[in-house]
Design a protein around this motif. Structure first.
Motif, short mmCIF file in Angstrom:
data_model
loop_
_atom_site.label_atom_id
_atom_site.label_comp_id
_atom_site.label_asym_id
_atom_site.label_seq_id
_atom_site.Cartn_x
_atom_site.Cartn_y
_atom_site.Cartn_z
N THR A 300 0.82 -1.21 0.00
CA THR A 300 0.00 0.00 0.00
C THR A 300 0.86 1.26 0.00
O THR A 300 2.04 1.24 0.36
N SER A 301 0.23 2.37 -0.39
CA SER A 301 0.96 3.65 -0.44
C SER A 301 1.43 4.08 0.94
O SER A 301 2.54 4.62 1.09
N GLN A 302 0.61 3.84 1.99
CA GLN A 302 1.04 4.22 3.34
C GLN A 302 2.27 3.42 3.77
O GLN A 302 3.20 3.97 4.36
N PHE A 325 -0.75 13.49 -0.67
CA PHE A 325 -1.71 13.79 0.40
C PHE A 325 -1.10 13.52 1.78
O PHE A 325 -0.24 12.66 1.93
N PRO A 326 -1.56 14.26 2.79
CA PRO A 326 -0.99 14.11 4.14
C PRO A 326 -1.07 12.68 4.68
O PRO A 326 -0.21 12.26 5.43
N THR A 329 -2.05 8.61 0.82
CA THR A 329 -3.09 7.74 0.29
C THR A 329 -3.05 7.57 -1.23
O THR A 329 -3.92 6.90 -1.80
N HIS A 330 -2.07 8.16 -1.88
CA HIS A 330 -1.92 7.96 -3.33
C HIS A 330 -0.44 7.93 -3.66
O HIS A 330 0.37 8.56 -2.97
N VAL A 331 -0.08 7.21 -4.71
CA VAL A 331 1.33 7.06 -5.07
C VAL A 331 1.44 6.91 -6.58
O VAL A 331 0.51 6.40 -7.24
N ALA A 332 2.55 7.38 -7.14
CA ALA A 332 2.80 7.28 -8.57
C ALA A 332 4.29 7.02 -8.79
O ALA A 332 5.11 7.20 -7.88
N LEU A 333 4.65 6.63 -10.01
CA LEU A 333 6.04 6.31 -10.36
C LEU A 333 6.62 7.47 -11.17
O LEU A 333 6.09 7.81 -12.25
N TYR A 334 7.70 8.06 -10.67
CA TYR A 334 8.34 9.18 -11.38
C TYR A 334 9.11 8.66 -12.59
O TYR A 334 9.82 7.66 -12.50
N PRO A 359 -1.60 16.83 -4.56
CA PRO A 359 -0.71 17.48 -3.59
C PRO A 359 0.41 16.54 -3.15
O PRO A 359 0.16 15.50 -2.54
N VAL A 360 1.66 16.91 -3.44
CA VAL A 360 2.81 16.04 -3.18
C VAL A 360 3.15 16.04 -1.69
O VAL A 360 3.31 17.10 -1.07
N LEU A 361 3.28 14.85 -1.12
CA LEU A 361 3.75 14.69 0.26
C LEU A 361 5.26 14.53 0.29
O LEU A 361 5.94 15.12 1.13
N GLY A 362 5.80 13.73 -0.62
CA GLY A 362 7.24 13.50 -0.65
C GLY A 362 7.56 12.36 -1.61
O GLY A 362 6.71 11.92 -2.38
N ALA A 363 8.80 11.89 -1.54
CA ALA A 363 9.24 10.83 -2.44
C ALA A 363 10.03 9.78 -1.67
O ALA A 363 10.66 10.08 -0.65
N VAL A 364 9.99 8.55 -2.17
CA VAL A 364 10.76 7.45 -1.58
C VAL A 364 11.48 6.71 -2.71
O VAL A 364 11.07 6.77 -3.87
N ARG A 365 12.55 6.02 -2.33
CA ARG A 365 13.37 5.31 -3.32
C ARG A 365 13.46 3.83 -2.95
O ARG A 365 14.10 3.47 -1.95
N PRO A 366 12.87 2.95 -3.74
CA PRO A 366 12.89 1.52 -3.42
C PRO A 366 14.28 0.90 -3.47
O PRO A 366 14.51 -0.14 -2.84
#
Length: 401
Positions: A300-302, A325-326, A329-334, A359-366
């Motif tokens: 999940t996105s969380q 979102f704070p 609750t949503h995620v996409a692939l850059y 609204p962008v919360l931040g980014a993560v790197r798998p």
């Protein structure tokens, strides 16, 4: 998912409080026929030929868009929570099944041990010792008969201890089985409640979708333009802010594979909770993209936001995940150039969108430890891959597109 127009936060709070009531039309200021309020059946008869139609104001369309976006967000929040709990439920079910199998095996061993102990006791009672015939039965190699007899003598001497140990093991596993079943029931009850919460939000969303469906073509065009204006403005502001940095970066080798997988899914429909291969939700797409790149990430996105390494927006590289979102609750692939591949919302398909579409919360790197490749070219984007997502379309409207 969609980008909220300015003033969304304040409007969302107002609209959220109107979950069971109508979105009221403001005084008429534009030449559009007014649909019924989203949460109430129509109460006004159609206008007679030759009489002025009731008009819809821009404020009504803004309120309708805000209501729709709020419910999309709530539905995705509820779905992501349910998906996470469903994953826990599946794992707990597997643990419970494993303990129950172990308990079954332990009980079989106890029964066999009791039978063997009884047979040894009877043989010793009858002959005072283990007979040569018994030795031959218990050993395929007669030369080992004496060794087997020695083992049986020891077993006979400790038969009470053996049975006691087996019974203790059975008792321990019975307790573990009961605990596992209790945990399973708790997770199942939570999943049932969260599924109900999700379905309740979907029912409200369906009511608003019906109101949107009652709009004329011109009204729908204005509603879509209102949403697109918010997205374009947000993208312009984000790019102008310099938050994305000025250096174009290349993906890692696994990141490039994840991007290739995501591009191969373009045009496939959004479906709540789907993880492919024919349909996806937002985190179903990102988790599968990275799974096909050889990196398992949370479902999940969380969980993706909580568990994966964070990366500043000015250090983004293609393949990173953008979380929105704070509540994450949503995620996409850059994919680079300020663009993402996402599964947006019900009625939509996997598509290419501006990074600021939500609204962008931040980014993560798998794959934070993987080096970047030397060169990277953004894959060609099909013309229809950036088409706006329909507003108010039911969840199955995108199938077959």
């Amino acid at each position: 998912m969609v980008r909220r127009p300015r003033g969304w936060g304040r409007a969302a709070l107002v609209c959220a409080g109107l979950a069971g009531s109508a979105v009221l039309a403001a005084p008429a200021t534009s030449a559009f026929a007014a649909p019924s309020p989203p949460d109430q059946p129509g109460t006004t008869a159609p206008a007679l030929p030759g009489t002025p139609a009731t008009l819809v104001s821009p404020d009504y369309l803004t309120s309708l868009l805000t209501r729709l976006q709020t419910l999309y967000l709530q539905a995705e929040q509820a779905t992501e929570r349910y998906d996470a709990t469903k994953e826990k439920l599946d794992k707990q079910q597997a643990r419970t099944d494993a303990v129950n199998k172990q308990l079954t095996d332990e009980r079989a061993a106890l029964s066999a041990g009791q039978d063997l102990a009884g047979a040894i006791a009877r043989q010793q009672y009858q002959g005072g010792s283990v007979s040569p015939y018994m030795r031959l039965l218990l050993s395929e190699d007669p030369a080992e008969a004496m060794a087997v007899a020695h083992v049986l003598q020891e077993a006979a001497g400790n038969q009470a201890s053996l049975v006691k140990q087996l019974r203790a093991g059975e008792k321990r596993l019975t307790e573990l089985s009961a605990q596992a079943q209790t945990s399973l029931d708790q997770v199942r009850n939570l999943a049932d409640q969260q599924r109900k919460d999700r379905d309740d939000v979907k029912a409200k969303l369906s009511a608003v979708e019906k109101a949107v469906a009652s709009l004329t073509g011109a009204q729908l065009a204005e509603l879509s333009a209102l949403e697109q204006h918010g997205i374009d403005q947000a993208q312009k502001e984000l790019l102008a802010s310099g938050k994305l940095g000025s250096v174009s970066r290349t993906p890692s080798a696994p990141g490039e594979q994840a991007i290739a997988y995501a591009f191969a899914q373009l045009g496939k429909p959004y479906v709540w909770g789907a993880t492919g291969p024919d349909s996806f939700d937002c985190s179903g797409l990102t988790s599968q993209a990275w799974a096909h790149a050889g990196r398992a990430i949370p479902r999940t996105s969380q969980e993706q936001w909580a568990d994966l390494p964070k990366v500043p927006l000015d250090l983004l590289r293609p393949g990173d995940l953008i979380v929105y979102f704070p509540g994450a609750t949503h995620v996409a692939l850059y994919i680079g150039d300020g663009l993402v591949v996402q599964a947006p919302r019900p009625g939509g398909v996997v598509k290419v969108s501006p990074i600021a579409a939500n609204p962008v919360l931040g980014a993560v790197r798998p794959d934070a430890t993987s080096p970047s490749v030397d060169t990277y070219r953004l894959p060609g984007i099909p013309a229809d891959a950036r088409r706006p997502t329909p507003l108010g379309a039911p969840a199955d409207a995108a199938k077959g597109r």
